[in-house]
Motif scaffolding. Structure first.
Motif, short mmCIF file in Angstrom:
data_model
loop_
_atom_site.label_atom_id
_atom_site.label_comp_id
_atom_site.label_asym_id
_atom_site.label_seq_id
_atom_site.Cartn_x
_atom_site.Cartn_y
_atom_site.Cartn_z
N ILE A 1 14.84 -58.53 -26.10
CA ILE A 1 14.90 -57.12 -26.50
C ILE A 1 16.34 -56.71 -26.76
CG2 ILE A 1 14.56 -54.76 -25.68
CD1 ILE A 1 12.02 -55.72 -24.28
N LEU A 2 17.26 -57.10 -25.87
CA LEU A 2 18.67 -56.75 -26.06
C LEU A 2 19.21 -57.34 -27.35
CD1 LEU A 2 21.35 -55.60 -25.21
CD2 LEU A 2 21.70 -57.57 -23.73
N GLU A 3 18.87 -58.58 -27.64
CA GLU A 3 19.34 -59.21 -28.88
C GLU A 3 18.77 -58.49 -30.10
OE1 GLU A 3 19.31 -63.61 -31.06
OE2 GLU A 3 18.51 -63.35 -29.02
N ALA A 4 17.50 -58.08 -30.04
CA ALA A 4 16.89 -57.36 -31.16
C ALA A 4 17.52 -55.98 -31.34
CB ALA A 4 15.38 -57.24 -30.95
N VAL A 5 17.84 -55.32 -30.23
CA VAL A 5 18.49 -54.00 -30.32
C VAL A 5 19.87 -54.15 -30.96
CG1 VAL A 5 19.46 -52.11 -28.97
CG2 VAL A 5 17.22 -53.01 -28.39
N GLU A 6 20.61 -55.18 -30.58
CA GLU A 6 21.93 -55.40 -31.17
C GLU A 6 21.84 -55.67 -32.66
OE1 GLU A 6 24.38 -57.37 -27.41
OE2 GLU A 6 23.18 -58.65 -28.72
N GLN A 7 20.80 -56.38 -33.08
CA GLN A 7 20.63 -56.71 -34.50
C GLN A 7 19.84 -55.64 -35.26
OE1 GLN A 7 18.79 -60.57 -34.57
NE2 GLN A 7 20.55 -61.60 -33.64
N ASN A 8 19.43 -54.59 -34.54
CA ASN A 8 18.68 -53.48 -35.14
C ASN A 8 17.38 -53.95 -35.78
OD1 ASN A 8 18.29 -50.77 -35.67
ND2 ASN A 8 19.41 -50.82 -37.61
N THR A 9 16.67 -54.86 -35.09
CA THR A 9 15.41 -55.39 -35.61
C THR A 9 14.23 -55.10 -34.68
OG1 THR A 9 15.87 -57.54 -34.56
CG2 THR A 9 16.59 -57.25 -36.84
N LEU A 10 14.44 -54.28 -33.67
CA LEU A 10 13.37 -53.97 -32.72
C LEU A 10 12.55 -52.79 -33.23
CD1 LEU A 10 12.16 -54.63 -29.87
CD2 LEU A 10 13.60 -52.77 -29.02
N SER A 11 11.23 -52.90 -33.16
CA SER A 11 10.33 -51.82 -33.56
C SER A 11 9.55 -51.34 -32.35
CB SER A 11 9.37 -52.28 -34.65
OG SER A 11 10.07 -52.70 -35.81
N ALA B 1 16.55 -45.53 -24.52
CA ALA B 1 17.86 -45.05 -24.09
C ALA B 1 18.96 -45.97 -24.61
CB ALA B 1 17.92 -44.94 -22.57
N VAL B 2 18.73 -47.27 -24.52
CA VAL B 2 19.70 -48.23 -25.05
C VAL B 2 19.75 -48.16 -26.58
CG1 VAL B 2 20.33 -50.67 -25.16
CG2 VAL B 2 19.38 -49.74 -23.05
N CYS B 3 18.59 -48.01 -27.21
CA CYS B 3 18.55 -47.91 -28.68
C CYS B 3 19.34 -46.69 -29.17
CB CYS B 3 17.11 -47.82 -29.16
SG CYS B 3 16.17 -49.36 -29.01
N ASN B 4 19.20 -45.56 -28.48
CA ASN B 4 19.93 -44.36 -28.87
C ASN B 4 21.43 -44.57 -28.76
OD1 ASN B 4 17.60 -42.92 -29.43
ND2 ASN B 4 17.43 -42.13 -27.36
#
Length: 312
Positions: free
Chosen positions: A196-206, A265-268
């Motif tokens: 999840i952290l890696e996807a958030v960093e790459q902006n690929t999490l839905s 919260a992390v995504c924001n």
């Protein structure tokens, strides 16, 4: 007679010589006249060519200036549109129920008495001892929220803002990762949390709500982890209103409201620092931007401590 004839012959020779010299001078004059006429024609042609070239250069300069002014107007229009979009996105983030910039949840609830340092006498006991006199400690002080800039952290933030980067090794982001991001995305399922952290960093999490999902045909390769009654991150039996997936993957993971709030919260936080990295945050006041980032960190801190907002 001989003298006269000799004189006549001499005069005749001088006349022939004079006529010959005059003929030579006439030829020279004619030749010079031709040269003069040729130079005059070349001068006229050169002058006309220079005038034509000058008019052409002026015309091209005017065309280039018109094109430049047109491109400038278009660029200014695009800048206005981008600024309007950024303002709309910021307004949307501020007005979103899950926005970290909104009102923070009350720690103790609205109906509970706030914690006070020290101790106070029991109201009934005090009244019995002192008669009808009111208890001075019954008057609660007015408490207001204050804040103060951490000078070292603010210096790290200003250094990062001058050359913004999304690398974890950055001094400022390394602190945020260590104190907020890693604890906020630490779940029972460690591998899934790291993904999840890696996807958030790459902006690929839905993140999508479960209740509004249609019931079309699901691919045979699709895998759903957890379920509407079981969280894939904590492994606990919880009502899961949302599910997540990574990029174009067809695998879905159901998450509980609390886990989902920790993720958002992390995504924001990452969304806002991406805006700064892309130059979309136009405020010149570094302290104002710093406090907005601190508000996002505060939201992550509350989320990792167990406080979250749930949409009813």
């Amino acid at each position: 007679m001989e003298v006269r004839e000799k004189g006549y012959e001499r005069l005749k020779e001088e006349l022939v010589k004079a006529q010959r010299d005059l003929l030579l001078k006439d030829e020279k004059c004619e030749r010079l006249s031709k040269v003069r006429d040729q130079l005059g024609q070349e001068l006229e042609e050169l002058t006309a060519s220079l005038f034509q070239e000058a008019h052409k250069m002026v015309r091209e300069a005017n065309v280039k200036q018109a094109n430049a002014e047109k491109q400038l107007k278009e660029a200014l229009g695009k800048i206005d549109v981008l600024q309007a979009e950024v303002q709309a996105l910021k307004t949307l983030v501020l007005s979103s129920p899950t926005s970290p910039l909104g009102e923070l949840p009350s720690v103790g609830g609205g109906s509970k008495t706030p914690f006070r340092k020290g101790h106070s006498r029991n109201k009934s006991t005090s009244s019995a001892i002192m008669g009808t006199q009111p208890d001075p400690s019954a008057t609660q002080p007015i408490v207001r929220e204050c804040r103060e800039v951490d000078s070292q952290l603010f210096s790290d933030f200003k250094a990062w803002r001058e050359e913004p980067t999304l690398e974890r090794s950055c001094c400022f982001l390394e602190i945020v990762y260590r104190e907020d991001i890693y604890p906020c995305l630490t779940f029972s399922k460690c591998e899934l949390g790291s993904a999840i952290l890696e996807a958030v960093e790459q902006n690929t999490l839905s993140v999508e709500p479960v209740g509004f999902q249609p019931l079309p045909v699901v691919k045979a390769s699709a895998v759903e982890c957890g379920g509407p009654k079981k969280c894939a991150l904590s492994g606990q039996t919880k009502t899961c209103k949302h599910r997540i997936k990574f990029g174009d993957s067809s695998n879905y993971y159901y998450v509980s409201p609390y886990c989902r709030y920790r993720i958002t919260a992390v995504c924001n936080f990452f969304t806002y620092i991406r805006y700064i990295h892309q130059g979309l945050v136009k405020q010149q006041d570094a302290e104002q931007i710093f406090w907005e980032v601190m508000q996002l960190r505060r939201e992550m801190s509350l989320a990792k401590l167990g406080y979250y907002k749930d949409q009813l």
